[in-house]
Design an enzyme around this catalytic site. Sequence first.
Site, PDB file in Angstrom:
ATOM      1  CG  ASP A  80      -0.033  -8.478 -54.386  1.00 60.62           C
ATOM      2  OD1 ASP A  80      -1.038  -7.913 -53.917  1.00 60.62           O
ATOM      3  OD2 ASP A  80       0.056  -8.802 -55.584  1.00 60.62           O
ATOM      4  CD  GLU A 139      -4.920  -6.327 -57.620  1.00 65.25           C
ATOM      5  OE1 GLU A 139      -5.638  -6.125 -58.627  1.00 65.25           O
ATOM      6  OE2 GLU A 139      -3.826  -5.722 -57.442  1.00 65.25           O
ATOM      7  CD  GLU A 140      -0.371  -4.660 -57.962  1.00 66.09           C
ATOM      8  OE1 GLU A 140      -0.659  -4.616 -59.183  1.00 66.09           O
ATOM      9  OE2 GLU A 140      -0.570  -3.710 -57.191  1.00 66.09           O
ATOM     10  CG  HIS A 363       1.135   0.178 -60.651  1.00 69.98           C
ATOM     11  ND1 HIS A 363       1.000  -0.920 -61.484  1.00 69.98           N
ATOM     12  CD2 HIS A 363       0.255  -0.042 -59.642  1.00 69.98           C
ATOM     13  CE1 HIS A 363       0.081  -1.731 -61.000  1.00 69.98           C
ATOM     14  NE2 HIS A 363      -0.380  -1.216 -59.871  1.00 69.98           N
TER      15      HIS A 363
END
Length: 391
Positions: A80, A139-140, A363
């Site tokens: 993702d 996962e995020e 990020h």
Amino acid sequence: MIHQKVKEAINQYSEELTSLRRQLHSEPELSWQEENTTKFVCAYLEKLGISYRRTEPTGVIAEIKGGKPGKTVALRGDMDALSVQQLNKDLAYASKEEGKMHACGHDAHTAMLLIAAKALNEVKEELPGNVRLIFQPAEEVAEGAKALVEQGAVEGVDNVFGIHIWSQIPTHKVSCSPGPSFASADLFTVTFTGRGGHGAMPQDCIDAAIVASAFVMNVQPVISRTIDPQQPAVLTVGKMTVGTRFNVIAENAVIEGTVRCFDPSTRDHIETQLTHYADQVAALYGATAKVEYTRGTQAVINDEYSANLVQKVAAEAFGEEVVYHEKPTMGGEDFSFYLDEVPGSFALVGCGNPEKDTEWAHHHGRFNIDEDALATGAELYAQYAWAYLNE
């Protein structure tokens, strides 16, 4: 321990590996929205003749059946993206989706696992056991691993191995030390309720902005003065929502933050203290407090046997000099949910290279990877599986 045909195959497919990663990078999808990525993975596995099943609502679990009986090892790659605006738009493979970006390297993980599967599939008759391939969504938001475990991702699995590409260490370096790797990651919300009123008449009010500010300014002693300093922990307040208008004293204030640590008893203690502290600060001003504490990911604790095997594989495959010992990070990783079920380990593969501008933090809108690291990750996946099954 090292399969030479696997090494040669990964090298042969290096251009394809880069192409796969770039295509995935240009078409990012957020957590639980990875529909096209799931289709992409399925189509690739079909082309290889590897059996698979889709998980719900997104994700794929596949399996390479070895030609000889033996154990089953699982390899996990997440897929993702993030709601981050890509800033390095000059890249030929920059995100085509406004406000979405693979800013954490999951595009690389998916591509590496696909090529590792391709290489292992070519030597499957030699495999003494099976290789489970887990292409994980979400996962995020720390939900995907738990959901896939519930859908049988590690049923019948003896060991699980995952990789995260890591911009904070040099390209090709491999870090996988026994013990803590990633911290547990929890979310808390504190809602303070006072009594609103006119900004010119504070004597008739209980100002929630003041209460919330006092909490933010003074909550850090929960860490610095109530837990063992040899047990690392972080408490961060990341958001405060308070007030409706410049001349209205706020009745409500909502604070959101996160807690990170490695030790379960420390985690329990911080949760208890956070609630106690919020109640006491609120009482001091005549307000009330409501605390919601949500446990996210567990700490990722690498199994000693598995982590040492990763180091041996990396040294033999790439040379002793690649073995690196990165300090544990307070970042969270839902790979921990697999380790709750079976032993295993989680490795970092360096992709930081100042000459290629790939040292930006994960990020960040300029995050990118040194693509020379892709082959390292793909081979580490495949060689670890081979080595474990032959142990």
